[in-house]
Motif scaffolding. Structure first.
Motif, PDB file in Angstrom:
ATOM      1  N   ILE A 141       9.225   9.938  -7.953  1.00 11.66           N
ATOM      2  CA  ILE A 141      10.139  10.933  -7.414  1.00 11.66           C
ATOM      3  C   ILE A 141       9.454  11.488  -6.210  1.00 11.66           C
ATOM      4  CG2 ILE A 141      10.678  11.766  -9.856  1.00 11.66           C
ATOM      5  CD1 ILE A 141       8.396  13.766  -9.724  1.00 11.66           C
ATOM      6  N   TYR A 142      10.503  12.405  -5.637  1.00 12.27           N
ATOM      7  CA  TYR A 142      10.196  13.177  -4.336  1.00 12.27           C
ATOM      8  C   TYR A 142      10.323  14.760  -4.559  1.00 12.27           C
ATOM      9  CZ  TYR A 142      11.048   8.661  -2.320  1.00 12.27           C
ATOM     10  OH  TYR A 142      10.817   7.272  -1.787  1.00 12.27           O
ATOM     11  N   PHE A 143       9.285  15.502  -4.345  1.00 10.33           N
ATOM     12  CA  PHE A 143       9.394  16.908  -4.706  1.00 10.33           C
ATOM     13  C   PHE A 143      10.187  17.538  -3.818  1.00 10.33           C
ATOM     14  CE2 PHE A 143       5.796  15.649  -7.288  1.00 10.33           C
ATOM     15  CZ  PHE A 143       5.858  16.333  -8.364  1.00 10.33           C
ATOM     16  N   VAL A 144      10.848  18.611  -4.121  1.00 11.73           N
ATOM     17  CA  VAL A 144      11.302  19.689  -3.377  1.00 11.73           C
ATOM     18  C   VAL A 144      10.409  21.005  -3.396  1.00 11.73           C
ATOM     19  CG1 VAL A 144      13.249  21.253  -2.772  1.00 11.73           C
ATOM     20  CG2 VAL A 144      13.755  19.082  -3.798  1.00 11.73           C
ATOM     21  N   MET A 146      15.301   5.161   5.242  1.00  9.01           N
ATOM     22  CA  MET A 146      15.020   6.412   4.196  1.00  9.01           C
ATOM     23  C   MET A 146      14.493   5.786   2.964  1.00  9.01           C
ATOM     24  SD  MET A 146      17.568   9.498   5.177  1.00  9.01           S
ATOM     25  CE  MET A 146      16.833  10.587   3.799  1.00  9.01           C
ATOM     26  N   ASN A 147      15.044   4.779   2.629  1.00  7.81           N
ATOM     27  CA  ASN A 147      14.617   4.195   1.408  1.00  7.81           C
ATOM     28  C   ASN A 147      13.140   3.868   1.520  1.00  7.81           C
ATOM     29  OD1 ASN A 147      17.297   4.209   0.195  1.00  7.81           O
ATOM     30  ND2 ASN A 147      18.055   2.375   1.284  1.00  7.81           N
ATOM     31  N   ARG A 148      12.481   4.126   0.323  1.00  6.90           N
ATOM     32  CA  ARG A 148      11.137   3.611   0.160  1.00  6.90           C
ATOM     33  C   ARG A 148      10.828   3.021  -1.055  1.00  6.90           C
ATOM     34  NH1 ARG A 148       7.370   8.603   2.073  1.00  6.90           N
ATOM     35  NH2 ARG A 148       8.831   9.407   3.939  1.00  6.90           N
ATOM     36  N   PRO A 149      10.936   1.522  -1.172  1.00  4.51           N
ATOM     37  CA  PRO A 149      11.092   0.724  -2.274  1.00  4.51           C
ATOM     38  C   PRO A 149       9.497   0.513  -2.577  1.00  4.51           C
ATOM     39  CG  PRO A 149      11.397  -0.633  -0.531  1.00  4.51           C
ATOM     40  CD  PRO A 149      11.585   0.622   0.172  1.00  4.51           C
ATOM     41  N   TRP A 150       8.491   0.458  -1.844  1.00  2.00           N
ATOM     42  CA  TRP A 150       7.188   0.281  -2.221  1.00  2.00           C
ATOM     43  C   TRP A 150       6.133   1.294  -2.274  1.00  2.00           C
ATOM     44  CZ3 TRP A 150       7.609  -2.966   3.068  1.00  2.00           C
ATOM     45  CH2 TRP A 150       8.393  -4.161   2.507  1.00  2.00           C
ATOM     46  N   THR A 151       6.034   2.141  -1.365  1.00  2.00           N
ATOM     47  CA  THR A 151       5.139   3.374  -1.255  1.00  2.00           C
ATOM     48  C   THR A 151       5.056   4.136  -2.699  1.00  2.00           C
ATOM     49  OG1 THR A 151       6.446   4.711   0.326  1.00  2.00           O
ATOM     50  CG2 THR A 151       4.805   3.277   1.265  1.00  2.00           C
ATOM     51  N   PRO A 152       5.976   4.761  -3.111  1.00  4.70           N
ATOM     52  CA  PRO A 152       6.237   5.505  -4.415  1.00  4.70           C
ATOM     53  C   PRO A 152       5.336   5.037  -5.458  1.00  4.70           C
ATOM     54  CG  PRO A 152       8.386   5.490  -3.523  1.00  4.70           C
ATOM     55  CD  PRO A 152       7.604   4.626  -2.538  1.00  4.70           C
ATOM     56  N   HIS A 153       5.120   3.446  -5.594  1.00  4.12           N
ATOM     57  CA  HIS A 153       4.336   2.950  -6.376  1.00  4.12           C
ATOM     58  C   HIS A 153       2.848   3.494  -6.366  1.00  4.12           C
ATOM     59  CE1 HIS A 153       7.353   0.500  -8.515  1.00  4.12           C
ATOM     60  NE2 HIS A 153       7.803   0.291  -7.178  1.00  4.12           N
ATOM     61  N   ARG A 191       3.363   1.912   4.930  1.00  3.24           N
ATOM     62  CA  ARG A 191       5.002   2.548   5.361  1.00  3.24           C
ATOM     63  C   ARG A 191       5.095   2.242   6.834  1.00  3.24           C
ATOM     64  NH1 ARG A 191       9.512   4.347   4.313  1.00  3.24           N
ATOM     65  NH2 ARG A 191      10.325   6.331   5.322  1.00  3.24           N
ATOM     66  N   LEU A 192       4.270   1.702   7.787  1.00  3.36           N
ATOM     67  CA  LEU A 192       4.713   1.108   9.064  1.00  3.36           C
ATOM     68  C   LEU A 192       5.639   0.083   8.802  1.00  3.36           C
ATOM     69  CD1 LEU A 192       0.998   1.397  10.900  1.00  3.36           C
ATOM     70  CD2 LEU A 192       2.999   3.000  11.159  1.00  3.36           C
ATOM     71  N   VAL A 193       5.463  -0.562   7.819  1.00  2.00           N
ATOM     72  CA  VAL A 193       6.366  -1.961   7.543  1.00  2.00           C
ATOM     73  C   VAL A 193       7.464  -1.422   6.791  1.00  2.00           C
ATOM     74  CG1 VAL A 193       6.362  -4.141   6.529  1.00  2.00           C
ATOM     75  CG2 VAL A 193       4.186  -3.302   7.605  1.00  2.00           C
ATOM     76  N   GLU A 194       7.371  -0.604   5.956  1.00  2.00           N
ATOM     77  CA  GLU A 194       8.409  -0.091   5.028  1.00  2.00           C
ATOM     78  C   GLU A 194       9.586   0.685   5.770  1.00  2.00           C
ATOM     79  OE1 GLU A 194       8.317   1.863   0.526  1.00  2.00           O
ATOM     80  OE2 GLU A 194       7.588   3.129   2.455  1.00  2.00           O
TER      81      GLU A 194
END
Length: 274
Positions: free
Chosen positions: A109-112, A53-60, A44-47
């Motif tokens: 996904i991202y939870f609410v 706000m986009n997170r193309p890597w860490t959700p995996h 995440r420090l790189v992402e």
């Protein structure tokens, strides 16, 4: 009418084998979860500076952890249907903390979530790190919540929320609350977003109360977690993805919420009247 939230389950005491299983599974969960969390935070420090706000890597990584958690706990696991390819959000029925693993294992996904989850042991730090959107259950905060959701949706985040507003006993789908659906009808988002209903079904271990995995009333997180980890022969989890629908096919939030509730309730094989 009997208040289902006051009902209780009669559970047998945990046997020595259960305590051993709980210890082994707990250690395995901690190693996988917090080992991957360290990798997650470094990535995440790189992402973050590259993608904001986009997170193309860490959700995996999050999805991997959740899939491993389902296996470590010993569940049978089945996914029917496909996560949607369109931009938008997911709505699902809510059973309890197990939904975090069951639903994230099936889709990135991202939870609410209600804001007190941020303070839960183990779960809280993971929720904050993985981008959970926290909300307060106050009518006065509805506009602020809608604005937060709109910002996340415009950033391409696939949000998942539970319109029932509370966890349940696993054998019912409660009436859906509508305020959060309003975010889909703001500033033209209804013309570009889809909503996908998802049904989460928890089948109890053989011979156990059908409500075994439900988490409601005054049940504590720690005792419920221990009970699940100590179960020698788990039941199974079924996640059903229904066809996504365009938001602009509905006149307002109430129609959209009613449709999602109807689809989820009809597909839940254990559902009892609310």
């Amino acid at each position: 009418m009997t208040d289902w939230t006051q009902s209780r389950m009669e559970l047998p005491p945990i046997r020595p084998l259960g305590w051993c299983l709980a210890g082994l599974r707990g250690i395995a969960l901690a190693v996988v979860t917090y080992g991957c969390l360290a990798v997650f935070l470094l990535l995440r420090l790189v992402e973050r500076p590259l993608h904001g706000m986009n997170r193309p890597w860490t959700p995996h990584i999050t999805q991997f952890v959740c899939r491993m958690a389902v296996r470590i706990m010993g569940f049978g696991y089945q996914v029917t249907g496909q996560p949607m390819a369109q931009r938008g959000a997911i709505v699902a029925n809510h059973v309890g903390w197990l939904d975090i693993f069951a639903l994230n294992a099936a889709d990135r996904i991202y939870f609410v979530s209600k804001d007190d989850v941020a303070g839960w042991p183990m779960i809280g730090i993971l929720a904050r790190a993985t981008g959970t959107m926290f909300i307060e259950r106050k009518a006065t905060e509805a506009k602020a919540h809608q604005a937060m959701m709109e910002e996340r949706l415009r950033a391409g985040h696939r949000l998942l929320f539970f319109p029932e507003g509370t966890s349940t006993d696993a054998i019912r789908v409660l009436p859906f609350k509508t305020p959060l659906f309003q975010a889909f009808f703001s500033h033209g988002l209804d013309r570009v977003l889809h909503v996908q209903p998802v049904t989460a079904v928890y089948h109890a271990p053989p011979g156990a109360d059908p409500r075994f995995y439900g988490w409601w009333a005054d049940m504590s997180f720690a005792s419920h977690l221990l009970r699940v980890l100590a179960t020698p022969r788990q039941g199974r989890i079924e996640v059903i993805f229904h066809p996504p629908v365009p938001v602009d096919a509905f006149a307002n939030r109430k129609e959209l919420a009613a449709y999602c509730e109807r689809v989820i309730r009809a597909s839940h094989p254990l559902a009892a009247p609310a």
